[in-house]
Design a protein around this motif. Structure first.
Motif, mmCIF file in Angstrom:
data_model
loop_
_atom_site.group_PDB
_atom_site.id
_atom_site.type_symbol
_atom_site.label_atom_id
_atom_site.label_comp_id
_atom_site.label_asym_id
_atom_site.label_seq_id
_atom_site.Cartn_x
_atom_site.Cartn_y
_atom_site.Cartn_z
ATOM 1 N N ARG A 74 0.810 -1.211 0.000
ATOM 2 C CA ARG A 74 0.000 0.000 0.000
ATOM 3 C C ARG A 74 0.845 1.263 0.000
ATOM 4 N NH1 ARG A 74 -5.378 -0.451 0.902
ATOM 5 N NH2 ARG A 74 -6.122 -2.563 1.134
ATOM 6 N N GLN A 75 2.144 1.110 0.149
ATOM 7 C CA GLN A 75 2.998 2.281 0.071
ATOM 8 C C GLN A 75 2.973 2.893 -1.324
ATOM 9 O OE1 GLN A 75 6.778 0.852 1.433
ATOM 10 N NE2 GLN A 75 6.339 1.449 3.527
ATOM 11 N N ASN A 76 2.519 2.117 -2.323
ATOM 12 C CA ASN A 76 2.457 2.632 -3.678
ATOM 13 C C ASN A 76 1.272 3.564 -3.878
ATOM 14 O OD1 ASN A 76 4.672 1.064 -4.429
ATOM 15 N ND2 ASN A 76 3.386 -0.722 -4.791
ATOM 16 N N LEU A 77 0.351 3.620 -2.917
ATOM 17 C CA LEU A 77 -0.834 4.452 -3.039
ATOM 18 C C LEU A 77 -0.575 5.789 -2.361
ATOM 19 C CD1 LEU A 77 -3.583 1.823 -2.195
ATOM 20 C CD2 LEU A 77 -2.816 2.566 -4.449
ATOM 21 N N ASP A 78 -0.485 6.852 -3.130
ATOM 22 C CA ASP A 78 -0.242 8.172 -2.566
ATOM 23 C C ASP A 78 -1.565 8.791 -2.154
ATOM 24 O OD1 ASP A 78 2.495 8.028 -3.091
ATOM 25 O OD2 ASP A 78 2.182 8.674 -5.168
ATOM 26 N N PRO A 79 -1.781 9.047 -0.845
ATOM 27 C CA PRO A 79 -3.044 9.631 -0.414
ATOM 28 C C PRO A 79 -3.210 11.040 -0.949
ATOM 29 C CG PRO A 79 -1.475 9.580 1.402
ATOM 30 C CD PRO A 79 -0.848 8.815 0.279
ATOM 31 N N ALA A 115 -9.395 -0.524 10.972
ATOM 32 C CA ALA A 115 -8.047 -0.437 10.415
ATOM 33 C C ALA A 115 -7.394 -1.818 10.321
ATOM 34 C CB ALA A 115 -7.182 0.490 11.264
ATOM 35 N N GLU A 116 -7.939 -2.783 11.088
ATOM 36 C CA GLU A 116 -7.439 -4.157 11.058
ATOM 37 C C GLU A 116 -8.126 -4.997 9.995
ATOM 38 O OE1 GLU A 116 -5.076 -5.395 12.989
ATOM 39 O OE2 GLU A 116 -4.784 -3.680 14.316
ATOM 40 N N GLY A 117 -9.219 -4.481 9.405
ATOM 41 C CA GLY A 117 -9.952 -5.243 8.402
ATOM 42 C C GLY A 117 -11.449 -5.049 8.552
ATOM 43 N N GLU A 118 -12.210 -5.498 7.537
ATOM 44 C CA GLU A 118 -13.650 -5.286 7.559
ATOM 45 C C GLU A 118 -14.322 -6.134 8.630
ATOM 46 O OE1 GLU A 118 -15.044 -6.272 3.657
ATOM 47 O OE2 GLU A 118 -15.076 -8.414 4.071
ATOM 48 N N LEU A 119 -15.414 -5.603 9.182
ATOM 49 C CA LEU A 119 -16.163 -6.283 10.243
ATOM 50 C C LEU A 119 -17.644 -6.050 10.033
ATOM 51 C CD1 LEU A 119 -13.932 -5.201 13.276
ATOM 52 C CD2 LEU A 119 -14.110 -7.532 12.352
ATOM 53 N N PHE A 165 -5.590 9.404 5.551
ATOM 54 C CA PHE A 165 -5.853 10.394 6.595
ATOM 55 C C PHE A 165 -6.038 9.732 7.956
ATOM 56 C CE2 PHE A 165 -8.744 13.308 8.894
ATOM 57 C CZ PHE A 165 -7.963 14.453 8.878
ATOM 58 N N VAL A 166 -6.704 8.576 7.977
ATOM 59 C CA VAL A 166 -7.065 7.921 9.233
ATOM 60 C C VAL A 166 -5.902 7.125 9.825
ATOM 61 C CG1 VAL A 166 -8.578 6.186 10.280
ATOM 62 C CG2 VAL A 166 -9.499 7.798 8.618
ATOM 63 N N GLU A 167 -5.122 6.449 8.996
ATOM 64 C CA GLU A 167 -4.101 5.539 9.517
ATOM 65 C C GLU A 167 -3.091 6.226 10.436
ATOM 66 O OE1 GLU A 167 -2.465 3.239 6.275
ATOM 67 O OE2 GLU A 167 -3.729 1.544 6.863
ATOM 68 N N PRO A 168 -2.588 7.424 10.101
ATOM 69 C CA PRO A 168 -1.661 8.075 11.053
ATOM 70 C C PRO A 168 -2.308 8.360 12.403
ATOM 71 C CG PRO A 168 -1.498 9.087 8.884
ATOM 72 C CD PRO A 168 -2.693 8.194 8.843
ATOM 73 N N LEU A 169 -3.591 8.717 12.384
ATOM 74 C CA LEU A 169 -4.318 8.952 13.632
ATOM 75 C C LEU A 169 -4.404 7.674 14.460
ATOM 76 C CD1 LEU A 169 -6.205 10.648 15.477
ATOM 77 C CD2 LEU A 169 -8.092 9.962 13.969
ATOM 78 N N ILE A 170 -4.770 6.573 13.805
ATOM 79 C CA ILE A 170 -4.890 5.295 14.508
ATOM 80 C C ILE A 170 -3.525 4.818 14.995
ATOM 81 C CG2 ILE A 170 -5.625 2.892 14.288
ATOM 82 C CD1 ILE A 170 -7.894 4.986 14.251
ATOM 83 N N ALA A 171 -2.497 5.003 14.175
ATOM 84 C CA ALA A 171 -1.158 4.541 14.539
ATOM 85 C C ALA A 171 -0.614 5.277 15.752
ATOM 86 C CB ALA A 171 -0.212 4.715 13.352
#
Length: 342
Positions: free
Chosen positions: A8-13, A41-45, A94-100
């Protein structure tokens, strides 16, 4: 770092407008909703998964989910009578840095994660129970052709080093091809008509650390995707189950992005009539020219095919054939030339 994260690093937000960012932060600024985002963030639920993990009522969880959907943070899709939720692709950057930045080793997130693992374990057990009933039949089929490892190696060789932006596996079944290709792709999607099979695929992919693969329930004769949305479309051991394989290939070709590719893996013609009864096969294999003709009629070009025979010369009743077709219109840039399928 997991293979999924590295792909996913290939996807530029894309940059988030200020007003949109403010609305998103307001939607996330509530305890239960922030916990939901951390879990997704861990997967769909499903709603049921979230009520079990968070220990809250379904109406309350549903209200929080509705607000998160409306804010554009998450999205909902149906799978039969079930509804699953995942982070929106556009919101991940946008969300992943917040969750991390959150402390996942302390309550409540540590407790949520423990309950998530329990839910996944129960899901995996149910999926494997279903698969165990099918496994003897599939093992019998596998014994009739070259090993799966040889097929997977041939698939990777056919696709070469060209980057994969978004792959879709039509008729994904247990998620075998997604497990092979998702780590190489920016995004990966699987489609199957069976909720039970999607449950098996979901459990298998989670075990591989690929919990963020997008799984959808739907008919591959009418796939629920827009035209030209995937630079790689895959149909692996699907055509022989279909009454109208040419129609399925036309629909698959519609999904191929400009400059993209379509990969078909199936059997060459054979005379094993018993597979109609024991394995529900509708067609006893396909000639190389037959599938190539369908692909050209569907608007693709430069169709290449390859038969897989045992390297030791052993006679096996089934021959696996790979077909790789291309969209000739301009579009996707390639970082390296792809290898031809011999």
């Amino acid at each position: 770092m997991s293979s999924e994260s590295s792909s996913r690093q290939n996807l530029d937000p894309a940059p988030v407008p200020f007003a949109e960012a403010l609305a998103v932060l307001r939607a996330a600024a509530e305890e239960t909703r922030l916990r939901i985002l951390a879990l997704l963030a861990e997967g769909e639920l499903s709603v049921s998964d979230l009520t079990d993990i968070l220990g809250q009522s379904q109406p309350r969880i549903s209200r929080h989910l509705k607000l998160l959907v409306e804010s554009g943070l998450i999205e909902r899709h149906r799978e039969g009578a079930w509804a699953f939720f995942r982070l929106r692709e556009a919101a991940i950057g946008f969300v992943e840095p917040l969750i991390a930045a959150l402390d996942h080793a302390a309550p409540p997130l540590s407790e949520d994660r423990a309950r998530l693992e329990s839910v996944r374990a129960q899901r995996a057990e149910a999926a494997q129970s279903f698969f165990a009933r099918l496994a003897p039949k599939w093992d019998g089929l596998r014994s009739l052709h070259v090993p799966e490892a040889a097929v997977e190696a041939a698939v990777l060789d056919a696709l070469g080093d060209r980057p994969i932006r978004h792959v879709v596996d039509l008729g994904t079944g247990t998620g075998k091809m997604l497990g092979l290709l998702a780590p190489l792709a920016g995004r990966a999607t699987g489609l199957d008509s069976s909720h039970a099979m999607l449950s098996v695929a979901r459990a298998n992919l989670e075990r591989l650390g690929l919990s963020r693969v997008d799984l959808r329930q739907g008919d591959l004769h009418a796939p629920p995707f827009g035209r030209g949305g995937f630079d790689l479309v895959v149909l692996h051991q699907v055509l022989h189950y279909l009454d109208d394989p040419a129609r399925a290939l036309r629909e698959a070709a519609r999904l191929v992005a400009p400059g993209g590719r379509l990969l078909v893996v199936d059997f060459a013609p054979h005379n094993l009539e018993h597979l109609r009864e024991s394995q529900a096969h509708r067609r006893l294999g396909f000639g190389a020219d037959q599938v190539a003709g369908w692909l050209v009629q569907a608007g693709l070009s430069d169709v290449e095919s390859r038969d897989l025979a045992p390297e030791d010369g052993t006679e096996l009743p089934l021959t696996v054939t790979l077909w790789l077709a291309h969209d000739a219109s301009a579009g996707i840039e390639t970082a390296a030339p792809e290898r031809a399928v011999a």
